[in-house]
Design an enzyme around this catalytic site. Sequence first.
Site, short mmCIF file in Angstrom:
data_model
loop_
_atom_site.label_atom_id
_atom_site.label_comp_id
_atom_site.label_asym_id
_atom_site.label_seq_id
_atom_site.Cartn_x
_atom_site.Cartn_y
_atom_site.Cartn_z
N ASP A 484 15.11 45.06 9.40
CA ASP A 484 13.82 44.99 8.69
C ASP A 484 13.31 46.37 8.32
O ASP A 484 13.80 47.40 8.81
CB ASP A 484 12.81 44.28 9.61
CG ASP A 484 11.84 43.40 8.84
OD1 ASP A 484 11.56 43.70 7.67
OD2 ASP A 484 11.34 42.42 9.44
N ASP A 554 8.93 36.70 2.66
CA ASP A 554 8.21 36.14 3.82
C ASP A 554 7.48 34.86 3.41
O ASP A 554 7.01 34.12 4.28
CB ASP A 554 7.17 37.15 4.33
CG ASP A 554 7.78 38.14 5.32
OD1 ASP A 554 8.94 37.93 5.72
OD2 ASP A 554 7.10 39.11 5.68
C1 GLA Z 1 8.76 41.09 8.58
C2 GLA Z 1 9.84 40.09 8.23
C3 GLA Z 1 9.62 38.80 8.97
C4 GLA Z 1 9.63 39.08 10.45
C5 GLA Z 1 8.58 40.13 10.79
C6 GLA Z 1 8.70 40.55 12.23
O1 GLA Z 1 7.53 40.68 8.08
O2 GLA Z 1 9.90 39.89 6.85
O3 GLA Z 1 10.61 37.86 8.63
O4 GLA Z 1 10.91 39.52 10.83
O5 GLA Z 1 8.71 41.28 9.98
O6 GLA Z 1 7.78 41.51 12.59
#
Ligand code: GLA
Length: 733
Positions: A484, A554
């Site tokens: 990430d 997301d």
């Molecule tokens: C980001 C990612 C999510 C998740 C969060 C965790 O927003 O896109 O899918 O992994 O971080 O903190």
Amino acid sequence: MSITITTLKESKITKQVVIRTKNTMYVLGIFADRFPVHLYYGKKSRSADTGYHPFERAFSPYYPECGWDYMPNTVESEYPYFGMGDFRASAIRVRDLSTGSDVTEFTFRKMKKYKGRVAIQAPIYGELPYAEADEDTETLEMILDDTVTGCELHLFYTVFPESDVIARHMTLINKGKNTVSLEKCMSLCLDIKRDNLDLISTYGGHGRERMVDRHTVSYGVHRITSRRGASSHMENPCIILCDPKASEERGEAYGFNFVYSGDFLDELEIDQTGKTRVLVGLGDETFSWRLEAGESFTSPEAVMTYAPNGIGEVSRNFHRFTRKHILPPEPFERRPVVLNSWEAFYFNIDGKLMEDFSAGAAEVGMDLPVMDDGWFGARRHDRAGLGDWVATPELFPDGLAAFVERVKAKGDKFGIWIEPEMVNPDSDLYRAHPEWALSAPGRVPLESRNQLVLDMGNPAVVDYLSDILGKTFNGIPFDYFKWDMNRHLTGVYSNILPPERQKEASFRHMCGVYELFRRLRAMFPNAMIENCSGGGGRYDLGMMKYSTQIWTSDNTEPVDRTYIQYGSTLGYPVTTMSCHVANHDSSIEDPRKLNYGFRVAINGPLGYELNILAASETAKATMSEQIKEYRAYEHLILRGDFYRLLSPFECGRYSYYFVSEDSREILLSYLQNFDDAKKTVYKLKISRALPGVTYRDTISGKTYTGEELRRGIEVESDEKGLYAVMWHLVAEA
Ligand code: GLA
């Protein structure tokens, strides 16, 4: 043979290079043995006009010996430099730091062609990502000189004939005595001999990535750029230029992209001569590079394609190219169906819960449970712990290795989340090394999601991260990493660089990120990486070099996803597009929503993101069936050719099909987001259906002739939205 070099006699163009791909042709020439000029890019044809037609215009400076036959300001140039008569946007700007002059004049010295390609060497840490060559790949390398600075410029054209793609990059070598500064560095320039083209690009934000924008480019300069240290949700380096009348399957179109994940610039300029200049390269506002005598700099790679038959063809060229030359080899026999813990539990995870969660995943036929954020250090929320890559002992009383062993005994595979480029100020790492975070002198750094960015241009940081990840994960057979990146870069200043090199910090940072990707891949050669940046904030070819798939957004709401996924397919293969059925609005207990979520999600590799432990037996049984159905189509989704039919941006509906290479198997999908009391009828035309062949739909049992499919299957809208229909059409023997 894709590249032919010819010497011409009694012609102003003294040398001509013709590059042929399967369906396209690119022609450049050398004017009077001095200046590389662009002659043609388009359909492969013998009769195409590839001649040189000087464009005479007053107020255009010229070389006395060339007269109006060569005017830098009006010529179609292969690689325009700043300061010597071409007033349009330039591809390169080099400043001689001994005189302060930024005027250069790169003239042709020689060229050669060879099989294969050269690697792209980063100035620090080894390589930048680039397209892998195969047996058909050839490269043209042209060398130009600027006699005053002593700089030598190498232009590379690497040809991928089967994909109709030409990749371009440059190397600048300072062979002079003085230090120079490279202040603009574009990898690709294309002067198209027309204006009035439509520009298709994608913009957006967190949760609304790759929204499609299309408009006719008018006179002047148009720049699409990222200054965020990431290609970003807001911009994307992939652009398409096409005839204003071009549709998915008609009209000429050009595609461009950049194999890089940091700051980029796509620059377009339409000038007085009615031509469109396209430049693709490093974002010029956040980059410069200092070259001492003897040093060199190589740019990342830009790619371009041309399609005579529509925008869909540009996409398919890029899909084929990315699958074959950019993406890592498929890590497993089949792409695992992931079950991710994030939307199920957020930070409220522990080893016991994850074991149950994994057992639940296996029970319904999901292959790869993923433990998302929250497993390490003090990371019980997003305010602390980032950077401390050690499993929290209270969550895993007998250690991470024993935990993973138990989980894998219940299922098949297991994956884990990391975000190595970042640090919470409330972390042991930051307390020990505040100087490792990017921060401008004398300024309080801005936080975003309570975090700062580590200076990945500092080798000590990359070494620390590879070391700690190596130790924490040592001997644990992870099958998957979700990597990430949850904020953009501000206060970009590296504590290890002198003042005169600070504009290198962003590029150096990106080189360090790629290096850490390579080290993680080397530590876990059998695992796949799913890239993520707050969803699809780094959905680019640079990341695709190391990541099998990318978390598309997301935003897992199916209606929103139809837009995001449609936009993502413009430049990128659906194999990269990680799509989850999620528990948004408790939708999994509503059969219509669970079905729609699934129909939307099988536009790419399928996954789930929900609390399987709280799901009803009915929902679990449905999900089991869904996974079986997905497996029956998976070969088409992951290996078929992809055609868009209806755009949600135009009609609130998304329709597309996958087709096998031999056109004998087709998976057609119709997704209707909204209610339609008028029951509108759409015709879904399958241009790839074979005439004279009968296809049976394995879902409805109906048969269609190839001609009928080409004329179009009629679908009547449902009065209610979230309506999905699929056809699986298989040719009868
Ligand atoms: C980001 C990612 C999510 C998740 C969060 C965790 O927003 O896109 O899918 O992994 O971080 O903190």
